[in-house]
Design an enzyme around this catalytic site. Sequence first.
Site, PDB file in Angstrom:
ATOM      1  N   PHE A 133       0.831  -1.162  -0.095  1.00 48.21           N
ATOM      2  CA  PHE A 133      -0.002   0.087  -0.106  1.00 48.21           C
ATOM      3  C   PHE A 133       0.569   1.551  -0.027  1.00 48.21           C
ATOM      4  CE2 PHE A 133      -1.835   3.097   1.981  1.00 48.21           C
ATOM      5  CZ  PHE A 133      -3.798   3.181   1.167  1.00 48.21           C
ATOM      6  N   ASP A 218       9.453   2.743   1.652  1.00 46.42           N
ATOM      7  CA  ASP A 218       7.777   3.277   2.016  1.00 46.42           C
ATOM      8  C   ASP A 218       7.908   3.246   3.500  1.00 46.42           C
ATOM      9  OD1 ASP A 218       5.103   3.694   2.828  1.00 46.42           O
ATOM     10  OD2 ASP A 218       4.593   3.396   1.098  1.00 46.42           O
ATOM     11  N   LYS A 247       2.901  10.124   8.607  1.00 51.09           N
ATOM     12  CA  LYS A 247       2.278   9.884   9.624  1.00 51.09           C
ATOM     13  C   LYS A 247       2.696  10.633  10.998  1.00 51.09           C
ATOM     14  CE  LYS A 247      -0.961   6.198   7.584  1.00 51.09           C
ATOM     15  NZ  LYS A 247      -0.835   5.361   6.430  1.00 51.09           N
TER      16      LYS A 247
HETATM   17  C1  LIG Z   1      -0.742   5.465   4.904  1.00 51.99           C
HETATM   18  C2  LIG Z   1      -0.030   5.428   4.200  1.00 51.99           C
HETATM   19  C3  LIG Z   1       0.485   5.794   3.121  1.00 51.99           C
HETATM   20  C4  LIG Z   1      -0.297   7.091   2.411  1.00 51.99           C
HETATM   21  O1  LIG Z   1      -0.458   8.158   3.243  1.00 51.99           O
HETATM   22  P1  LIG Z   1      -1.491   9.348   3.041  1.00 51.99           P
HETATM   23  O2  LIG Z   1      -1.140  10.349   4.250  1.00 51.99           O
HETATM   24  O3  LIG Z   1      -2.979   8.519   3.434  1.00 51.99           O
HETATM   25  O4  LIG Z   1      -1.366   8.932   1.639  1.00 51.99           O
HETATM   26  C5  LIG Z   1       1.570   5.321   2.039  1.00 51.99           C
HETATM   27  N1  LIG Z   1       2.381   4.332   2.308  1.00 51.99           N
HETATM   28  C6  LIG Z   1       2.043   3.476   3.910  1.00 51.99           C
HETATM   29  C7  LIG Z   1       2.581   2.633   3.889  1.00 51.99           C
HETATM   30  C8  LIG Z   1       0.967   4.067   3.739  1.00 51.99           C
HETATM   31  O5  LIG Z   1       0.820   3.092   5.367  1.00 51.99           O
END
Ligand SMILES: *Cc1c(COP(=O)(O)O)cnc(C)c1O
Length: 401
Positions: A133, A218, A247
């Site tokens: 994701f 990521d 986050k």
């Molecule tokens: C939440 C998340 C995203 C996307 O972040 P947003 O602030 O919602 O755009 C991307 N990668 C990972 C691993 C995430 O947990």
Amino acid sequence: MTDANAQPLYDTFARADLRFERGEGVWLTTENGERYLDFAAGIAVNSLGYSHPHLVETLKTQAEKLWHLSNIYEIPGQKRLGQRLVDNTFADKVFFTNSGAEALECAIKTARRYHYVNGQPERFHIITFEGAFHGRTLATIAAGGQEKYLEGFGPKVSGFDQVPFGDEKALKAAIGPQTAAILIEPIQGEGGVRPVPDEDLRRLRKICDENGLLLILDEVQSGVGRTGKFFAYEWSGITPDIMAVAKGIGGGFPLGACLATAEAAKGMTAGVHGTTYGGNPLAMAVGNAVLDVILADGFFEHVQQVALFMKQGLASISDRYPDVIAEVRGRGLLMGIKSVVPNTALVQALRDEHLLTVGAGDNVIRLLPPLVVTEEEAREALSRIEAAAERLSVSARQKSA
Ligand SMILES: *Cc1c(COP(=O)(O)O)cnc(C)c1O
């Protein structure tokens, strides 16, 4: 507006019928005064919990000075936060964003530009992994490769090649003359708290080096102390070339960052990328305040200690209720419980105990408490999980009897 169910918001979220009014530490309080122990933390965002005095004070002070300035000027706090990220990670360069998806967009563009300025513009493909994701923009849904997020949105952005998670053979077979980079979460969050073994990350680094590929991590969910180190990659001993962060770094204020080595970022020259709000003075003030707390002596040790306590408690509950909990996994305070019953039923049973958690793929629920959670609060969470497991176990036994 004659439809009785009509409401003004997009129907994109299946919202729980809960209205929170305020929060303190690890606790949220509803309009009716009911208290919930929050082990979802805005999905790993509220890293310091609610109403953290240092964050509140910092935001108030900055609010009275400046909120927004264009990136055509120097922005207070930006160089300081950038320098602190550089000093404490592999990176030499930082680009600030407002979200995780934007941090990923910057990471993807950085990798493509690197090969472009190297005279290999055909190398724009990025290899990603099933269950990943990376966000909800058009490029990041293509990177994540999940059909449920791609369906109906027109042609998938090209240049993302997906391989099964943990399948090194498939990965090597996917590498070709068009490949620019490998993009991976050190621990899949949404995908069901699936950690990449340290050994595998080291092999990925090696494969990138052997093939002239950039390694993009990521760490939007796994970063900023969540696993008990500043970033999860530190556990493996390797470093990436590019990394997306968001986050937890904002502690609840929208803030993301793309980090890169000077070499990887060499194509990102004046005018090739930009943002209106990214790196604004409010976000920078709060981001710096989050780092004041997270980078203080003993903070990561605290995360590791509470995480160990939770892990042992969860293992014991899982031993006693194998008909409810199949497996406990994750690292630090990015914890996953693989459920035997549907994960939505477990999330609901925990909510009935006034413990907030969040679902993930692979029938998993995630426990992502604020990193400031105490051992006493962890014990309270465990007792609520135990109570929910007991109830679900009894009803499972009655059904099978
Ligand atoms: C939440 C998340 C995203 C996307 O972040 P947003 O602030 O919602 O755009 C991307 N990668 C990972 C691993 C995430 O947990």
